[in-house]
Write a protein that holds these residues in place. Structure first.
Motif, short mmCIF file in Angstrom:
data_model
loop_
_atom_site.label_atom_id
_atom_site.label_comp_id
_atom_site.label_asym_id
_atom_site.label_seq_id
_atom_site.Cartn_x
_atom_site.Cartn_y
_atom_site.Cartn_z
N ALA A 36 -10.56 2.66 -5.79
CA ALA A 36 -9.29 2.53 -5.07
C ALA A 36 -9.46 1.72 -3.78
O ALA A 36 -10.45 1.89 -3.06
CB ALA A 36 -8.72 3.90 -4.74
N ASN A 37 -8.49 0.85 -3.52
CA ASN A 37 -8.47 0.15 -2.23
C ASN A 37 -8.09 1.14 -1.14
O ASN A 37 -7.32 2.07 -1.38
CB ASN A 37 -7.46 -1.00 -2.27
N TRP A 38 -8.61 0.93 0.05
CA TRP A 38 -8.42 1.88 1.15
C TRP A 38 -7.25 1.48 2.05
O TRP A 38 -7.40 1.24 3.24
CB TRP A 38 -9.69 2.00 1.98
N LEU A 43 -3.44 3.65 -2.17
CA LEU A 43 -3.76 5.06 -2.40
C LEU A 43 -2.55 5.83 -2.93
O LEU A 43 -2.71 6.79 -3.69
CB LEU A 43 -4.27 5.69 -1.10
N ARG A 44 -1.36 5.40 -2.58
CA ARG A 44 -0.14 6.07 -3.03
C ARG A 44 0.31 5.62 -4.42
O ARG A 44 0.75 6.42 -5.24
CB ARG A 44 0.98 5.83 -2.01
N LEU A 45 0.17 4.32 -4.73
CA LEU A 45 0.78 3.76 -5.94
C LEU A 45 -0.17 3.49 -7.10
O LEU A 45 0.26 3.48 -8.25
CB LEU A 45 1.51 2.46 -5.60
N ASN A 46 -1.43 3.23 -6.83
CA ASN A 46 -2.35 2.82 -7.90
C ASN A 46 -2.98 4.03 -8.60
O ASN A 46 -3.11 5.10 -8.02
CB ASN A 46 -3.44 1.91 -7.34
N PHE A 47 -3.37 3.82 -9.83
CA PHE A 47 -4.00 4.87 -10.63
C PHE A 47 -5.52 4.69 -10.63
O PHE A 47 -6.15 4.55 -11.67
CB PHE A 47 -3.45 4.85 -12.06
N GLU A 48 -6.09 4.67 -9.46
CA GLU A 48 -7.53 4.60 -9.28
C GLU A 48 -7.93 5.78 -8.41
O GLU A 48 -7.08 6.44 -7.82
CB GLU A 48 -7.92 3.28 -8.60
#
Length: 112
Positions: A36-38, A43-48
């Motif tokens: 996930a990107n920090w 953090l809110r939208l991606n599924f990582e």
């Protein structure tokens, strides 16, 4: 990249395929790693996801791996970023600013 290079961060270009992973190690006892990107949006939208770990032994193994990656990489300087041909960079003027944004390279950041 120029934003982090100007502030003293070190950036390396590593050989091989693209690696999207992120790693942070604090005091050789705590680590955060994942894909996930920090930033708040990612953090809110991606599924990582990222994993947080409290383990000095594990941090030592991560540090060893990171140092091996840096050893095989090439350090990137602010001059390298500013000196790229215009066809390989995207220089965009931001409204109300003379700052430029560069994209288009596979970059690896590591902690030494």
């Amino acid at each position: 990249l120029w934003q982090v290079l100007e502030r003293g961060c070190r950036v390396w270009l590593s050989p091989g395929e693209f690696d999207h992973s992120k790693l942070m190690i604090v005091d050789e006892a705590w680590s955060l790693f994942g894909s996930a990107n920090w930033d708040a949006r990612s953090l809110r939208l991606n599924f990582e996801f990222n994993v947080e770990c409290y383990s000095s032994e594990f941090c030592q193994r991560l540090l060893h791996t990171a140092k091996e990656r840096v050893f095989s990489a090439r350090a990137l300087s602010l001059g390298d970023v500013d000196g790229r041909p215009s066809r390989s960079r995207c220089a965009t003027e931001l409204p109300g600013s003379s700052r430029r944004t560069f994209e288009g390279s596979t970059i690896r950041k590591a902690v030494s």
